[in-house]
Scaffold this motif. Sequence first.
Motif, PDB file in Angstrom:
ATOM      1  N   GLU A 165      54.262 -75.456  61.158  1.00 13.30           N
ATOM      2  CA  GLU A 165      53.354 -76.587  61.361  1.00 13.30           C
ATOM      3  C   GLU A 165      52.033 -76.117  61.969  1.00 13.30           C
ATOM      4  O   GLU A 165      50.947 -76.570  61.569  1.00 13.30           O
ATOM      5  CB  GLU A 165      54.023 -77.625  62.270  1.00 13.30           C
ATOM      6  N   ARG A 166      52.123 -75.191  62.938  1.00  7.88           N
ATOM      7  CA  ARG A 166      50.900 -74.670  63.564  1.00  7.88           C
ATOM      8  C   ARG A 166      50.048 -73.908  62.538  1.00  7.88           C
ATOM      9  O   ARG A 166      48.820 -74.043  62.514  1.00  7.88           O
ATOM     10  CB  ARG A 166      51.258 -73.762  64.746  1.00  7.88           C
ATOM     11  N   GLU A 167      50.714 -73.097  61.707  1.00 10.83           N
ATOM     12  CA  GLU A 167      49.952 -72.328  60.709  1.00 10.83           C
ATOM     13  C   GLU A 167      49.308 -73.257  59.685  1.00 10.83           C
ATOM     14  O   GLU A 167      48.167 -73.024  59.252  1.00 10.83           O
ATOM     15  CB  GLU A 167      50.864 -71.312  60.016  1.00 10.83           C
ATOM     16  N   ILE A 168      50.005 -74.311  59.288  1.00 10.36           N
ATOM     17  CA  ILE A 168      49.421 -75.293  58.365  1.00 10.36           C
ATOM     18  C   ILE A 168      48.180 -75.928  58.983  1.00 10.36           C
ATOM     19  O   ILE A 168      47.145 -76.107  58.321  1.00 10.36           O
ATOM     20  CB  ILE A 168      50.461 -76.375  57.991  1.00 10.36           C
ATOM     21  N   ALA A 169      48.268 -76.249  60.275  1.00  8.85           N
ATOM     22  CA  ALA A 169      47.116 -76.850  60.965  1.00  8.85           C
ATOM     23  C   ALA A 169      45.936 -75.875  61.001  1.00  8.85           C
ATOM     24  O   ALA A 169      44.775 -76.270  60.807  1.00  8.85           O
ATOM     25  CB  ALA A 169      47.521 -77.256  62.378  1.00  8.85           C
ATOM     26  N   GLN A 170      46.224 -74.601  61.263  1.00  8.40           N
ATOM     27  CA  GLN A 170      45.151 -73.601  61.295  1.00  8.40           C
ATOM     28  C   GLN A 170      44.508 -73.436  59.915  1.00  8.40           C
ATOM     29  O   GLN A 170      43.273 -73.369  59.795  1.00  8.40           O
ATOM     30  CB  GLN A 170      45.715 -72.259  61.775  1.00  8.40           C
ATOM     31  N   LEU A 171      45.352 -73.386  58.865  1.00  8.71           N
ATOM     32  CA  LEU A 171      44.812 -73.258  57.505  1.00  8.71           C
ATOM     33  C   LEU A 171      44.003 -74.491  57.112  1.00  8.71           C
ATOM     34  O   LEU A 171      42.966 -74.378  56.440  1.00  8.71           O
ATOM     35  CB  LEU A 171      45.953 -73.050  56.505  1.00  8.71           C
ATOM     36  N   THR A 172      44.451 -75.659  57.542  1.00  4.39           N
ATOM     37  CA  THR A 172      43.706 -76.895  57.250  1.00  4.39           C
ATOM     38  C   THR A 172      42.318 -76.836  57.856  1.00  4.39           C
ATOM     39  O   THR A 172      41.308 -77.188  57.208  1.00  4.39           O
ATOM     40  CB  THR A 172      44.476 -78.115  57.795  1.00  4.39           C
ATOM     41  N   ALA A 173      42.254 -76.363  59.118  1.00  4.80           N
ATOM     42  CA  ALA A 173      40.952 -76.266  59.794  1.00  4.80           C
ATOM     43  C   ALA A 173      40.040 -75.269  59.078  1.00  4.80           C
ATOM     44  O   ALA A 173      38.831 -75.509  58.915  1.00  4.80           O
ATOM     45  CB  ALA A 173      41.155 -75.855  61.251  1.00  4.80           C
ATOM     46  N   ARG A 174      40.584 -74.133  58.621  1.00  4.13           N
ATOM     47  CA  ARG A 174      39.775 -73.126  57.929  1.00  4.13           C
ATOM     48  C   ARG A 174      39.276 -73.652  56.579  1.00  4.13           C
ATOM     49  O   ARG A 174      38.115 -73.467  56.211  1.00  4.13           O
ATOM     50  CB  ARG A 174      40.580 -71.849  57.717  1.00  4.13           C
ATOM     51  N   LEU A 175      40.175 -74.316  55.844  1.00  7.21           N
ATOM     52  CA  LEU A 175      39.798 -74.812  54.523  1.00  7.21           C
ATOM     53  C   LEU A 175      38.750 -75.930  54.598  1.00  7.21           C
ATOM     54  O   LEU A 175      37.977 -76.129  53.659  1.00  7.21           O
ATOM     55  CB  LEU A 175      41.046 -75.323  53.780  1.00  7.21           C
ATOM     56  N   GLU A 176      38.722 -76.639  55.715  1.00  9.63           N
ATOM     57  CA  GLU A 176      37.728 -77.702  55.872  1.00  9.63           C
ATOM     58  C   GLU A 176      36.315 -77.140  55.968  1.00  9.63           C
ATOM     59  O   GLU A 176      35.346 -77.789  55.560  1.00  9.63           O
ATOM     60  CB  GLU A 176      38.043 -78.525  57.131  1.00  9.63           C
ATOM     61  N   HIS A 177      36.182 -75.928  56.522  1.00 14.59           N
ATOM     62  CA  HIS A 177      34.848 -75.365  56.769  1.00 14.59           C
ATOM     63  C   HIS A 177      34.483 -74.245  55.803  1.00 14.59           C
ATOM     64  O   HIS A 177      33.318 -73.829  55.740  1.00 14.59           O
ATOM     65  CB  HIS A 177      34.772 -74.833  58.214  1.00 14.59           C
ATOM     66  N   GLU A 178      35.458 -73.737  55.067  1.00 13.55           N
ATOM     67  CA  GLU A 178      35.185 -72.588  54.208  1.00 13.55           C
ATOM     68  C   GLU A 178      34.841 -73.058  52.786  1.00 13.55           C
ATOM     69  O   GLU A 178      35.557 -73.890  52.220  1.00 13.55           O
ATOM     70  CB  GLU A 178      36.417 -71.668  54.176  1.00 13.55           C
ATOM     71  N   PRO A 179      33.748 -72.580  52.204  1.00 11.49           N
ATOM     72  CA  PRO A 179      33.360 -72.975  50.836  1.00 11.49           C
ATOM     73  C   PRO A 179      34.449 -72.603  49.836  1.00 11.49           C
ATOM     74  O   PRO A 179      35.156 -71.602  50.011  1.00 11.49           O
ATOM     75  CB  PRO A 179      32.083 -72.176  50.568  1.00 11.49           C
ATOM     76  N   HIS A 180      34.534 -73.408  48.775  1.00  4.16           N
ATOM     77  CA  HIS A 180      35.599 -73.182  47.819  1.00  4.16           C
ATOM     78  C   HIS A 180      35.410 -71.897  47.020  1.00  4.16           C
ATOM     79  O   HIS A 180      36.351 -71.378  46.436  1.00  4.16           O
ATOM     80  CB  HIS A 180      35.688 -74.369  46.842  1.00  4.16           C
TER      81      HIS A 180
END
Length: 647
Positions: free
Chosen positions: A96-111
């Motif tokens: 769950e923690r890793e999913i949260a971290q990846l969610t935060a990164r994907l929100e700010h990182e260009p596709h």
Amino acid sequence: MLHLKKLSKDFAGKPLFVDISWHLKKGERVGLVGENGAGKSTLMRIIAGEVESTSGDIQITRGGTVGYLPQDGIVAKGQPLFAEVMTALSELQEIEREIAQLTARLEHEPHDAPGHDQLLDRFGHLQEEFRLKGGYAMESEVGNVLTGLGFSPADWEKECGEFSGGWQMRIALAKLLLKKPNVLLLDEPTNHLDIEARNWLEGYLQNYPYSVMLVSHDRFFLDQVCSRIAEVWNHAITDYHCNYSNYLVQREERVSALREAKKRQDEEVEKMEDFISRFRYKADKAAMVQSRIKQLEKIERIVLPPERRKIHFRFPTPPKSGKTVIELTGVTKAYGSNVVLENVDLTVESGERVALVGHNGAGKSTLMRVLANADVTSGAVKDGHNVIKDYFAQDQAQELDATRSVYDEILAESPYDMVPQLRDILGAFLFSGDDIHKKVGVLSGGERNRLALAKLLLRPANLLLMDEPTNHLDLFSKDVLLEALKHFGGTVVFVSHDRHFIDGLATRVVEVGGGKLENFYGDYEYYLEKTAGTAVAAPGQDGLGRLTPVKGEENTAAVEESSDPRLSRQQQRELDKQRQKEERARERKLSEIEDKIGVKEGELAKLEEEMAQPDFFNDHEAARIAGERHASLSSEIAALYEAWEAI
């Protein structure tokens, strides 16, 4: 799932197990049984990796996990209950923690950033793993387990250090159940559970997806959960593929067959040995003698398991008490603002066996202390005529002096005239030889309880108040205690979470809860029928946690008269069954009174024979005492006949 290969364990040169080979298959639920000291807990600790075996191997399926719950000694503190139990799901929490971290990164990182696709792949993989492992329901599952084990939502934010020893073991059990190990080892899991929590745990284990191996001294629990019994006895394990009740029958049949086979073998061996000794030195019989010797050497001798050591005792004959043994009137008992009992009334009559039931914290032990010590906030507690009480508290075994020897502990509270019998009493409770010189501090829980029970035999009492007397006793000792209490001539008020024990002893059940008392005049089965569908049993279950048809208008409590034309056939049958039970209870009461009348009339007849002797009245003092005794017996018999007529 689990394979023991030629497993052996020695303690100080004495064998506990010898070359045990044993399998546990996936999904099996096995009850491990045997008398105290047979090695059940040691075997579990060896499988759990806490103790090393002397020789042999343990094989577990690749990737398999083992979870072990000991009898006691686990303490959790430092964080709230819910957060502590959630740590059992640390793998899911990490995902769950890793999913949260990846969610935060994907929100700010260009596709179109380097590595974006790999992040998306990792994110998708983790989400699927989280879903498959039940991550989205983990908080709900934690809540269900905590509720099932008796924790209220108000407890969830309490710091773990606030909970007592019994509740600490429930915390440990909750964490272990949530981890779902492939091999679940439970050593006395029901020791600290009330009946409701035991019912819930039964259902949970019946549906557990992996293997379960448990030790329990609760016969009903074993019957409900286990489909296989493994008996640890005589340095070996013997399997019985049945529940505990059937195991008792099959074991007796097996031992009886062994005895018969050994008897025949011993007779055959005796004949061979007799032939050899008679014809050993006769040349013409030499060939026959040698043949018999070879046959004798080839015989595989049958070895009978040693007889189990059991408690053997009876309570001292109690002095006669009045009809009413103890009476509570308008009793309130509070601890500060916490009102445990509020304006309750209770009358206990001579010869009753009253079981106090209710969930943990309902006030059963408080009521027992009120009965024992009359310590109330308001109201009155009145003992009946010639009542002599003996109180066995829930923590009675902890009150023993750990620095004394077993003999010195019982000697310290013994009346002078009982001193010559102390060794016999200790022997009856399995303390013999050098055992009586053991320090109390080194005794096991079962041994401490046996010693505390032995002290009850020191003074004859006619009212026994017993709060959890079966704690830490093995199944065989419980049965002996049950039989002793059945034959006890006085009155018993007791608390127990062992349903077999309650069912075998109770003639009346008093439910404690919400500060009030509710009486059920009948045995425990009658109580369960009357409370089916209420708060005592979960919806869709009876009072023992078994699935039952849902009853609506067919609830027998709503039925007033058997002649009511609105009754269905099902309702009529249930009402008839209820009345039959009440009639049986009435007949039991009549039989008890008739037995008492017979005893008293026998005493009166014997006294009248003595008084009829020509020189009886020469001793004026003896004659006066006999006259008073005659009047007392006549009065008691008249009162018994009145009670008989009233019933």
